[in-house]
Write a protein that holds these residues in place. Structure first.
Motif, PDB file in Angstrom:
ATOM      1  N   GLU A  17      10.285   2.690   2.294  1.00 53.44           N
ATOM      2  CA  GLU A  17       9.804   1.306   2.275  1.00 53.44           C
ATOM      3  C   GLU A  17       9.097   1.094   0.936  1.00 53.44           C
ATOM      4  O   GLU A  17       8.548   2.033   0.369  1.00 53.44           O
ATOM      5  N   PRO A  18       9.147  -0.103   0.407  1.00 55.00           N
ATOM      6  CA  PRO A  18       8.504  -0.326  -0.887  1.00 55.00           C
ATOM      7  C   PRO A  18       6.981  -0.214  -0.793  1.00 55.00           C
ATOM      8  O   PRO A  18       6.378  -0.546   0.229  1.00 55.00           O
ATOM      9  N   VAL A  19       6.391   0.258  -1.856  1.00 55.80           N
ATOM     10  CA  VAL A  19       4.941   0.395  -1.918  1.00 55.80           C
ATOM     11  C   VAL A  19       4.322  -0.993  -2.068  1.00 55.80           C
ATOM     12  O   VAL A  19       4.891  -1.876  -2.692  1.00 55.80           O
ATOM     13  N   GLY A  20       3.174  -1.191  -1.445  1.00 55.93           N
ATOM     14  CA  GLY A  20       2.491  -2.477  -1.512  1.00 55.93           C
ATOM     15  C   GLY A  20       0.987  -2.277  -1.529  1.00 55.93           C
ATOM     16  O   GLY A  20       0.487  -1.149  -1.505  1.00 55.93           O
ATOM     17  N   PHE A  21       0.262  -3.374  -1.561  1.00 60.81           N
ATOM     18  CA  PHE A  21      -1.193  -3.296  -1.607  1.00 60.81           C
ATOM     19  C   PHE A  21      -1.826  -3.167  -0.224  1.00 60.81           C
ATOM     20  O   PHE A  21      -3.028  -3.191  -0.102  1.00 60.81           O
ATOM     21  N   SER A  22      -1.032  -3.027   0.817  1.00 60.76           N
ATOM     22  CA  SER A  22      -1.599  -2.851   2.155  1.00 60.76           C
ATOM     23  C   SER A  22      -2.048  -1.401   2.331  1.00 60.76           C
ATOM     24  O   SER A  22      -1.342  -0.472   1.956  1.00 60.76           O
ATOM     25  N   VAL A  23      -3.235  -1.231   2.900  1.00 60.68           N
ATOM     26  CA  VAL A  23      -3.813   0.088   3.096  1.00 60.68           C
ATOM     27  C   VAL A  23      -3.988   0.328   4.587  1.00 60.68           C
ATOM     28  O   VAL A  23      -4.509  -0.521   5.303  1.00 60.68           O
ATOM     29  N   ASP A  24      -3.551   1.497   5.055  1.00 60.13           N
ATOM     30  CA  ASP A  24      -3.670   1.871   6.460  1.00 60.13           C
ATOM     31  C   ASP A  24      -5.030   2.530   6.681  1.00 60.13           C
ATOM     32  O   ASP A  24      -5.283   3.622   6.185  1.00 60.13           O
ATOM     33  N   TYR A  25      -5.910   1.856   7.408  1.00 56.22           N
ATOM     34  CA  TYR A  25      -7.255   2.376   7.643  1.00 56.22           C
ATOM     35  C   TYR A  25      -7.396   3.036   9.018  1.00 56.22           C
ATOM     36  O   TYR A  25      -8.497   3.194   9.511  1.00 56.22           O
ATOM     37  N   SER A  26      -6.281   3.455   9.629  1.00 53.76           N
ATOM     38  CA  SER A  26      -6.367   4.080  10.939  1.00 53.76           C
ATOM     39  C   SER A  26      -6.963   5.483  10.862  1.00 53.76           C
ATOM     40  O   SER A  26      -7.504   5.973  11.841  1.00 53.76           O
ATOM     41  N   GLY A  42      -5.660   8.544   5.441  1.00 59.45           N
ATOM     42  CA  GLY A  42      -4.716   7.470   5.149  1.00 59.45           C
ATOM     43  C   GLY A  42      -5.338   6.371   4.305  1.00 59.45           C
ATOM     44  O   GLY A  42      -4.695   5.829   3.411  1.00 59.45           O
ATOM     45  N   GLY A  43      -6.604   6.058   4.588  1.00 59.73           N
ATOM     46  CA  GLY A  43      -7.303   5.048   3.799  1.00 59.73           C
ATOM     47  C   GLY A  43      -7.541   5.485   2.369  1.00 59.73           C
ATOM     48  O   GLY A  43      -7.309   4.725   1.427  1.00 59.73           O
ATOM     49  N   VAL A  44      -7.978   6.724   2.195  1.00 60.71           N
ATOM     50  CA  VAL A  44      -8.230   7.249   0.842  1.00 60.71           C
ATOM     51  C   VAL A  44      -6.930   7.345   0.052  1.00 60.71           C
ATOM     52  O   VAL A  44      -6.871   6.957  -1.118  1.00 60.71           O
ATOM     53  N   THR A  45      -5.876   7.832   0.709  1.00 59.18           N
ATOM     54  CA  THR A  45      -4.574   7.926   0.038  1.00 59.18           C
ATOM     55  C   THR A  45      -4.052   6.545  -0.334  1.00 59.18           C
ATOM     56  O   THR A  45      -3.525   6.353  -1.434  1.00 59.18           O
ATOM     57  N   GLY A  46      -4.217   5.573   0.546  1.00 54.28           N
ATOM     58  CA  GLY A  46      -3.763   4.217   0.259  1.00 54.28           C
ATOM     59  C   GLY A  46      -4.498   3.573  -0.903  1.00 54.28           C
ATOM     60  O   GLY A  46      -3.902   2.899  -1.732  1.00 54.28           O
TER      61      GLY A  46
END
Length: 64
Positions: free
Chosen positions: A33-42, A46-50
């Protein structure tokens, strides 16, 4: 600004865009999937990587 300083500045900018493109392309290769500015905070990881992905692949995301 001298010609040598201008050359170094342009080299750094172009290197940053190339690295940004590589990071975005490898993300897209593994996630399909294309990379975007959405960050997964679950999760914290995941949040730090995003956030780091948005920082380093930002120019690629904007130019896409």
């Amino acid at each position: 600004m001298t010609q040598a300083e201008l050359f170094v500045a342009m080299y750094v900018i172009l290197t940053g865009f190339i690295c940004s493109g590589l990071i975005g392309t490898f993300y897209q290769l593994f996630r399909t999937e294309p990379v975007g500015f959405s960050v997964d905070y679950s999760s914290i990881m995941g949040g730090v990587t995003g956030v780091f992905l948005c920082i380093f692949a930002g120019p690629f995301i904007i130019m896409r």
